[in-house]
Design an enzyme around this catalytic site. Structure first.
Site, short mmCIF file in Angstrom:
data_model
loop_
_atom_site.label_atom_id
_atom_site.label_comp_id
_atom_site.label_asym_id
_atom_site.label_seq_id
_atom_site.Cartn_x
_atom_site.Cartn_y
_atom_site.Cartn_z
N TRP A 132 36.90 29.53 34.48
CA TRP A 132 36.70 28.23 35.53
C TRP A 132 35.29 28.97 36.08
CZ3 TRP A 132 36.14 30.62 40.71
CH2 TRP A 132 36.97 31.12 41.03
N GLU A 175 35.06 39.63 49.24
CA GLU A 175 34.63 39.25 47.99
C GLU A 175 33.50 39.70 47.71
OE1 GLU A 175 37.57 38.14 44.94
OE2 GLU A 175 38.65 38.01 46.54
N GLU A 214 35.12 38.79 39.28
CA GLU A 214 35.30 38.95 40.87
C GLU A 214 34.41 38.12 41.14
OE1 GLU A 214 37.95 40.55 42.79
OE2 GLU A 214 39.11 40.48 42.10
N HIS A 217 34.68 34.80 42.46
CA HIS A 217 35.24 34.62 43.99
C HIS A 217 34.37 34.19 45.31
CE1 HIS A 217 39.04 36.52 42.02
NE2 HIS A 217 38.58 35.73 41.41
N GLU A 267 44.60 44.25 43.94
CA GLU A 267 45.03 43.54 44.05
C GLU A 267 46.24 42.23 43.93
OE1 GLU A 267 42.31 42.00 42.78
OE2 GLU A 267 41.36 43.52 40.89
N THR A 270 45.51 41.26 47.87
CA THR A 270 44.54 39.86 47.46
C THR A 270 44.97 38.49 47.14
OG1 THR A 270 43.27 40.78 45.70
CG2 THR A 270 42.02 40.85 47.83
N ASP A 299 44.12 35.04 39.70
CA ASP A 299 42.13 35.70 39.01
C ASP A 299 43.55 37.33 39.55
OD1 ASP A 299 40.90 34.12 37.38
OD2 ASP A 299 38.99 34.56 38.65
N GLU A 300 43.69 36.88 41.00
CA GLU A 300 43.48 38.18 41.74
C GLU A 300 44.67 38.95 41.23
OE1 GLU A 300 41.49 39.54 42.86
OE2 GLU A 300 40.16 38.24 44.46
N HIS A 303 44.58 40.24 37.50
CA HIS A 303 44.27 41.82 38.03
C HIS A 303 44.95 42.64 38.58
CE1 HIS A 303 39.54 39.80 38.50
NE2 HIS A 303 40.03 39.37 36.71
FE LIG Z 1 40.40 41.12 43.09
FE LIG Z 2 38.41 38.64 44.14
#
Ligand SMILES: [Fe+2]
Ligand SMILES: [Fe+2]
Length: 435
Positions: A132, A175, A214, A217, A267, A270, A299-300, A303
């Site tokens: 995305w 971020e 990242e 974000h 991670e 977040t 996403d976090e 990660h």
């Molecule tokens: Fe992250």
């Molecule tokens: Fe992030």
């Protein structure tokens, strides 16, 4: 004539003598001043540096105790920050940093993990074409409906309270300090760092692609907040500039054992934090913002999977050093990446932002204990066998820590409940918020 020569010679000698006396006097002054500065620096160091002796016991096997002394003061006053005649200096500064604590022979471990990293880490990265992008969740500037979309976004944003915005801004600023985090990973020893900026080791490929993921974000949250019209962008932008200028102090000592434990923890932190801002946006009826925070949280999570896998592998290859590193990080406490934030006004900005995040339930002390408990379970720390005596003590310490943190937290909460303090936040035009 002779008299004139004699007089002139005498005057010249007198001048030379005065010059010598002046030089001598100047020299004495300089020496005195130097001595005074030395004494003052020593005094200041004595104030600041006892912390090194107070540091919790460090795992001897993974550190060489090279201590780098930065300057002496923790922070300088706002007045000084605003004195434009002075050379630039970070407003928030860390006093003591231990560096390069991993013994050099451990480098081989990370070299031997390269094939593993290719198969287990790089496969967790999403191809760019399938990722995305911030634009997928924002009004389309090229469309005729742009103004209408912005209007709708602003109407939805009106329903959200200031304290929600303060926390979202703090998360966005965290971020946006991404250059600092890439630097942190690229200062790790053991062949982790990206030596050229385009290195093709799996570690370097991972770090660049992770950074690139990242980067979306901060972009997305920044653009959303700008369009919302609810926050003071100039103060937010200043905070970002100050924060990147200050850096961070994760206490990871260029040591990849410590570094990957830190990133695993962060991670997950977040993931929890963005997940909670998504939940609260939904509760306030802003489904689009909930979607924005939710997609970042996803996403976090991916990660977190990557970094926890690295540590899981380290536990498999080198359990003793890894448990010592985990205990070390937990004794030092995991500091939040944006802990040096400053907006040019509030010396307690990070504490105040954290207090609001805690109050509205975005990130709390209970979350900290939960993350540790999760990681202890994820890495099967309780079941580790074949540890040294020191390793077993570290294991006991880590396993007993989550309930201890919770008990301390409950006690602290009991004390805080009576006190109702407030603080102004420049990010919401100086409005006072309950902490
Ligand atoms: Fe992250
Ligand atoms: Fe992030």
């Amino acid at each position: 004539m002779t008299l004139e020569i004699v007089t002139e010679t005498t005057t010249t000698t007198a001048r030379q003598l005065s010059l010598v006396i002046l030089c001598f006097f100047f020299f004495v002054c300089v020496c005195f001043e130097r001595e005074k500065r030395k004494k003052m620096a020593l005094k200041l160091n004595q104030i600041t540096f006892p912390s090194i002796h107070n540091l919790p016991s460090q795992p001897r096997s993974v550190r060489s105790h090279r201590v780098l002394m930065a300057s002496t003061l923790n922070s300088i006053s706002t007045k000084e920050v605003q004195n434009l005649k002075k050379p630039y200096f970070p407003p928030q500064e860390v006093p003591v940093q231990v560096t390069h604590s991993m013994p050099p022979q451990k480098k081989e471990i990370f070299k031997s993990m390269e094939n593993w990293a290719e198969d287990n880490l790089l496969t967790l990265l999403k191809p760019v074409e399938k990722c995305w992008q911030p634009q997928d969740f924002l009004p389309e500037p090229e469309s005729d409906g742009f103004y209408e979309q912005v209007k709708e976004l602003r109407e939805r944003a009106r329903e959200l309270p200031d304290d929600y915005f303060v926390v979202l801004v703090g998360d966005m600023i965290t971020e946006e300090a991404l250059p600092t985090y890439q630097t942190m990973i690229n200062t790790l020893d053991g062949g982790i760092r990206d030596e050229t900026g385009a290195s093709l080791t799996p570690w370097a490929i991972w770090t660049r692609a992770w950074t690139a993921e990242e980067n979306r974000h901060g972009d997305l949250l920044n653009k959303y907040l700008y369009l919302s019209g609810r926050v003071d962008m100039k103060h937010i932008e200043k905070t970002i500039q100050y924060l990147i200028g200050s850096g961070m102090d994760p206490k990871t000592e260029n040591n990849p054992y410590l570094g990957f434990i830190y990133t695993s923890f962060q991670e997950r932190a977040t993931f929890i934090s963005h997940g909670n801002t998504a939940r609260l946006a939904k509760e306030h009826g802003d489904m689009k913002l909930a979607q924005i925070c939710g997609i970042i949280a996803a996403d976090e999570k991916r990660h977190e999977t990557a970094y926890t896998k690295i540590v899981e592998k380290l536990f498999e290859i080198d359990p003793d050093a890894t448990i010592l590193a985990l205990a070390d990080m937990m004794r030092k406490k995991i500091s939040m990446p944006a802990h040096l934030m400053f907006d040019g006004q509030d010396d307690n900005l990070f504490e105040n932002y954290s207090a609001v995040a805690q109050r509205i339930g975005v990130y709390t002390a209970k979350d900290y204990a939960d993350i540790l408990e999760f990681l202890v379970g994820r890495w099967k720390v309780e079941k580790l066998t074949g540890l040294s005596g020191e390793g077993r003590r570290a294991q006991d310490f880590v396993c007993g820590l989550p309930p201890r943190i919770r008990r301390l937290e409950e006690r602290a909460q009991g004390r805080v409940k009576d006190a109702s303090s407030t603080a102004p936040f420049s990010w919401v035009f100086g409005r006072e918020l309950k902490l």
